[in-house]
Enzyme design. Structure first.
Site, PDB file in Angstrom:
ATOM      1  CB  SER A 120     104.685  46.538 -12.420  1.00  0.00           C
ATOM      2  OG  SER A 120     105.047  47.870 -12.156  1.00  0.00           O
ATOM      3  CE1 TYR A 148     102.124  54.816 -13.212  1.00  0.00           C
ATOM      4  CE2 TYR A 148     104.048  53.362 -13.198  1.00  0.00           C
ATOM      5  CZ  TYR A 148     102.873  53.811 -12.614  1.00  0.00           C
ATOM      6  OH  TYR A 148     102.450  53.247 -11.440  1.00  0.00           O
ATOM      7  CB  THR A 174      99.253  53.301 -15.092  1.00  0.00           C
ATOM      8  OG1 THR A 174      99.195  51.875 -14.952  1.00  0.00           O
ATOM      9  CG2 THR A 174      98.695  53.941 -13.836  1.00  0.00           C
ATOM     10  CE  LYS A 242      95.894  49.005 -13.070  1.00  0.00           C
ATOM     11  NZ  LYS A 242      95.897  49.953 -11.947  1.00  0.00           N
ATOM     12  CG  HIS A 266      97.563  53.768  -8.799  1.00  0.00           C
ATOM     13  ND1 HIS A 266      98.035  54.258  -9.997  1.00  0.00           N
ATOM     14  CD2 HIS A 266      98.619  53.129  -8.240  1.00  0.00           C
ATOM     15  CE1 HIS A 266      99.311  53.948 -10.140  1.00  0.00           C
ATOM     16  NE2 HIS A 266      99.683  53.252  -9.080  1.00  0.00           N
TER      17      HIS A 266
END
Length: 378
Positions: A120, A148, A174, A242, A266
């Protein structure tokens, strides 16, 4: 008097049994209750979180017999992971809250299991260190970087360069977070900052970051497909999208040159009104029509869940919270147990379903549980 309606929360949904259930209880006993709530919680009334689990429980599998399939081959081939298993580690944040070794332990266990590790952007271990830990175990371990898109293009570019320099083999954007989800458990616990000794390492030293302190991750509703286009132009890595639930967005992702899409809500941590991920999967798979691979995460707790998702169009499935349970319970060994258990169960269920490999399944082998599920065959 009519009682106030309250959607059932995830604690009212039966938890996993067997090894995963044991690891979950060990993790719960060992974690700070505030951190447990962060890992386990979702948005709003946590309806979407609970539905991710319930949706799989509503599905049954129809085996095929006398197929002569032999032992199934579990290998899958994905952009950024030419040889991996059907279970990957979905991106989750703050692993050092679960265990001092944090994402390093997770990465080593994933590499040993031939599982893709998606680390992440909000990891508490820098992406370079995550990749290095994975490659202590396997030189060709697949490590993907979840990110992100940031409103400031220079920040996005700096993150991409870090992922490339770390040796990541794909990027995962994402896209379902124009704003942060509202997490009632975190609000109740006033958990909105990491405790001392824990830092979002990937956010240090970025353009605009305070000296020695991480830059906050920014969400923006103004980001668009044009921003994804710019990202793709700036890197040679495969770019996955995603958080896709709508079939039209899946088609757009394929049109835009995405390497693949990940069907995900999510983990129930963004919009609480969305359907379960596995409920959205068939329409997304149909929409892309094999042009790009489709992955899924959300609610996978057993090998039967893995196989159901594969039959409905997923090339592989991701697990998030079970990995954190294993990490909190027993560190690297606990993560290894989770991945081995799910993969072993999936192999067993594939054999019972008469499948040669992860692709040798058809959607008609998944039916609603109960008498309605068999009505189409009468």
């Amino acid at each position: 008097m009519t009682p106030e309606f309250r959607p059932p929360g995830p604690e009212e949904v039966p938890g996993p049994g067997g090894l995963l259930g044991e690891l979950r209880e060990k993790a719960r006993a060992r974690l700070d209750p505030v951190h447990w709530d962060y890992f386990e919680g979702g948005a709003g009334a946590e309806t979407a979180l609970a539905e991710n689990l319930r949706a799989f429980a509503r599905l049954a599998l129809l085996p095929r017999v006398l197929r002569g399939a032999g032992p199934p081959d579990l290998a899958v081939r994905l952009p950024g992971a030419p040889a991996a298993g059907p279970v990957f580690v979905a991106p989750t944040a703050f692993h050092t809250l679960a265990h001092p070794e944090g994402e390093r332990a997770t990465a080593r266990a994933a590499a040993a299991a031939d599982a893709v590790m998606v680390t992440s952007m909000a990891a508490t271990t820098a992406v370079a260190d995550v990749a290095a830990a994975a490659r202590e175990v396997r030189a060709d371990a697949a490590v993907w970087f979840q990110m992100y898109l940031q409103p400031r293009a220079g920040v996005t570019e700096a993150l991409v360069r870090r992922a490339e320099q770390a040796g990541c083999t794909a990027l995962v954007v994402t896209a379902d977070s124009p704003v942060f989800g509202r997490h009632s458990r975190d609000d109740r616990n006033d958990f909105h900052r990491l405790p001392p000794g824990h830092v979002t390492q990937n956010m240090l030293g970025l353009p605009g970051a305070p000296p020695g302190r991480p830059l906050d991750i920014a969400m923006s509703p103004e980001l668009s497909w044009a921003d994804l286009r710019r990202l793709r132009a700036a890197t040679g890595l495969p770019v996955w999208v995603k958080g896709v639930l709508h079939p039209a967005d899946a088609r757009l992702a394929a049109d835009e040159g995405a390497a693949g899409v990940i069907v995900s809500n999510h983990g129930g941590r963004q919009l609480d009104a969305v359907p379960a991920a596995v409920e959205a999967l068939p329409a997304v798979a149909e929409a892309v029509g094999g042009r790009i691979p489709v992955l899924l995460d959300g609610g996978v707790r057993s090998g039967a869940d893995v196989v159901a998702a594969l039959a409905l169009g997923a090339a592989a499935v991701g697990v998030g919270r079970p990995v954190l349970w294993g990490l909190a319970a027993s560190g690297e060994a606990g993560v290894a147990q989770v991945l081995a258990e799910l993969t072993g169960q999936a192999r067993h269920v594939l054999t019972l379903c008469g499948a040669r490999d992860c692709r040798d399944l058809t959607p008609d082998q998944v039916v609603p549980r109960g008498p309605e599920g068999m009505r189409r065959w009468r």
